[in-house]
Design a protein around this motif. Structure first.
Motif, PDB file in Angstrom:
ATOM      1  N   PHE A 131       3.304  -8.599  13.591  1.00 51.06           N
ATOM      2  CA  PHE A 131       3.490 -10.045  13.418  1.00 51.06           C
ATOM      3  C   PHE A 131       3.727 -10.409  11.952  1.00 51.06           C
ATOM      4  O   PHE A 131       4.618 -11.206  11.644  1.00 51.06           O
ATOM      5  CB  PHE A 131       2.274 -10.793  13.958  1.00 51.06           C
ATOM      6  CG  PHE A 131       2.410 -12.271  13.847  1.00 51.06           C
ATOM      7  CD1 PHE A 131       3.246 -12.961  14.691  1.00 51.06           C
ATOM      8  CD2 PHE A 131       1.714 -12.979  12.878  1.00 51.06           C
ATOM      9  CE1 PHE A 131       3.393 -14.321  14.578  1.00 51.06           C
ATOM     10  CE2 PHE A 131       1.858 -14.339  12.769  1.00 51.06           C
ATOM     11  CZ  PHE A 131       2.694 -15.010  13.627  1.00 51.06           C
ATOM     12  N   MET A 134       7.240  -9.500  10.916  1.00 46.78           N
ATOM     13  CA  MET A 134       8.290 -10.392  11.408  1.00 46.78           C
ATOM     14  C   MET A 134       8.197 -11.766  10.788  1.00 46.78           C
ATOM     15  O   MET A 134       9.204 -12.435  10.582  1.00 46.78           O
ATOM     16  CB  MET A 134       8.211 -10.500  12.929  1.00 46.78           C
ATOM     17  CG  MET A 134       8.724  -9.288  13.644  1.00 46.78           C
ATOM     18  SD  MET A 134       8.675  -9.488  15.405  1.00 46.78           S
ATOM     19  CE  MET A 134      10.075 -10.560  15.649  1.00 46.78           C
ATOM     20  N   ALA A 135       6.973 -12.229  10.503  1.00 44.91           N
ATOM     21  CA  ALA A 135       6.787 -13.615  10.059  1.00 44.91           C
ATOM     22  C   ALA A 135       6.940 -13.770   8.560  1.00 44.91           C
ATOM     23  O   ALA A 135       6.936 -14.894   8.074  1.00 44.91           O
ATOM     24  CB  ALA A 135       5.412 -14.116  10.494  1.00 44.91           C
ATOM     25  N   GLU A 137       9.362 -13.587   6.369  1.00 45.60           N
ATOM     26  CA  GLU A 137      10.449 -14.379   5.811  1.00 45.60           C
ATOM     27  C   GLU A 137      10.495 -15.774   6.397  1.00 45.60           C
ATOM     28  O   GLU A 137      11.090 -16.668   5.805  1.00 45.60           O
ATOM     29  CB  GLU A 137      11.775 -13.669   6.060  1.00 45.60           C
ATOM     30  CG  GLU A 137      11.880 -12.393   5.236  1.00 45.60           C
ATOM     31  CD  GLU A 137      13.054 -11.552   5.668  1.00 45.60           C
ATOM     32  OE1 GLU A 137      14.002 -12.125   6.214  1.00 45.60           O
ATOM     33  OE2 GLU A 137      12.997 -10.337   5.462  1.00 45.60           O
ATOM     34  N   VAL A 138       9.852 -15.979   7.560  1.00 51.58           N
ATOM     35  CA  VAL A 138       9.887 -17.302   8.162  1.00 51.58           C
ATOM     36  C   VAL A 138       9.054 -18.280   7.354  1.00 51.58           C
ATOM     37  O   VAL A 138       9.440 -19.430   7.129  1.00 51.58           O
ATOM     38  CB  VAL A 138       9.364 -17.230   9.609  1.00 51.58           C
ATOM     39  CG1 VAL A 138       9.276 -18.611  10.224  1.00 51.58           C
ATOM     40  CG2 VAL A 138      10.260 -16.342  10.427  1.00 51.58           C
TER      41      VAL A 138
ATOM     42  N   VAL B  70       8.963 -16.165  16.890  1.00 54.99           N
ATOM     43  CA  VAL B  70       9.262 -15.774  15.512  1.00 54.99           C
ATOM     44  C   VAL B  70      10.670 -15.197  15.410  1.00 54.99           C
ATOM     45  O   VAL B  70      11.416 -15.487  14.475  1.00 54.99           O
ATOM     46  CB  VAL B  70       8.200 -14.781  15.002  1.00 54.99           C
ATOM     47  CG1 VAL B  70       8.580 -14.240  13.651  1.00 54.99           C
ATOM     48  CG2 VAL B  70       6.858 -15.441  14.919  1.00 54.99           C
ATOM     49  N   ARG B  74      14.208 -16.664  13.302  1.00 62.70           N
ATOM     50  CA  ARG B  74      15.005 -15.880  12.355  1.00 62.70           C
ATOM     51  C   ARG B  74      16.455 -15.736  12.791  1.00 62.70           C
ATOM     52  O   ARG B  74      17.285 -15.290  12.008  1.00 62.70           O
ATOM     53  CB  ARG B  74      14.391 -14.489  12.168  1.00 62.70           C
ATOM     54  CG  ARG B  74      13.060 -14.565  11.463  1.00 62.70           C
ATOM     55  CD  ARG B  74      12.503 -13.224  11.178  1.00 62.70           C
ATOM     56  NE  ARG B  74      13.340 -12.511  10.222  1.00 62.70           N
ATOM     57  CZ  ARG B  74      12.967 -11.404   9.623  1.00 62.70           C
ATOM     58  NH1 ARG B  74      11.788 -10.901   9.879  1.00 62.70           N
ATOM     59  NH2 ARG B  74      13.750 -10.806   8.776  1.00 62.70           N
TER      60      ARG B  74
END
Lengths: 140, 81
Positions: A131, A134-135, A137-138, B70, B74
């Motif tokens: 997690f 993946m998170a 850059e968000v 998520v 992206r």
């Protein structure tokens, strides 16, 4: 949208979610549940922390290097306990050959609980690593 | 097993899987998939498989849905031909 209501509710909920995850891990050998399910529940609590607060806050609580160390040591403990059976002349994960001064059923239970804890810790760390990866850059 | 409840849950499952498969809005599909996992967990609990139900509720409804959301943030939200 993150409001103070969401933050307060998750602040109250997160300890209970973590307690339930630990309960599912520790009682995995006699009731439904086990290492994987408990680890997933524990990881969900930390993901909830990431969603309601910032990613930096969660990474302060659970640093990336510490998570990798936990995941690797969980896998290592599982393999080590499995290898104990081979060490004492049995098969992989064979608990009945381990010479401990307690009844064989208790030896088996002890080893299964240790394995469940190792699996739970490894699954928790790996799900949070996925997690965070993946998170990353968000949230920036 | 309570068969009227089972029939209702299974019809709901078919409906949710169709929404998940044919929705153009990927966020809506993800939400439908999370609800699908939760209903499937109830069905597993009905079928005396609490272990599978616990896994499905934790992984299917919780973490998979979150990872899909998520992933959508992206990329793009709307499906293109």
């Amino acid at each position: 949208m993150i409001t103070i209501i969401v933050q307060t509710v998750s602040r109250i909920m997160i300890p209970f979610i973590q307690l339930f995850g630990l309960y599912v891990i520790m009682h995995g050998h006699i009731s439904p549940g086990g290492g994987f399910q408990g680890g997933a529940i524990f990881a969900a609590s930390l993901i909830l922390l990431t969603l309601t607060f910032e990613l930096a806050e969660a990474e302060k609580r659970a640093p990336f290097r510490m998570l990798i160390a936990i995941a690797v040591s969980g896998a290592l403990v599982f393999t080590g306990i499995g290898m104990l059976g081979i060490l004492f002349g049995g098969y992989f994960l064979d608990f009945l050959v381990i010479p401990l001064p307690i009844p064989p059923a208790d030896v088996s239970e002890l080893m299964i609980v240790s394995i469940e804890i190792a699996i739970g810790v490894a699954v928790m760390a790996l799900l949070i690593i996925i997690f965070f990866g993946m998170a990353e850059e968000v949230f920036e | 097993m309570i068969w009227p409840l089972d029939i209702i849950l299974l019809c709901f499952l078919v409906l949710l899987s169709l929404i998940t498969a044919f929705s153009r809005d990927l966020l809506a599909a993800t939400v439908a998939f999370s609800i699908y996992s939760l209903v499937l967990a109830i069905v597993f609990a009905q079928l005396n498989a609490p272990d599978v139900a616990l896994t499905e509720a934790a992984v299917g409804a919780g973490i998979t849905g979150l990872l899909f959301v998520v992933a959508i943030t992206r990329t793009t939200r709307w499906e293109e031909d």
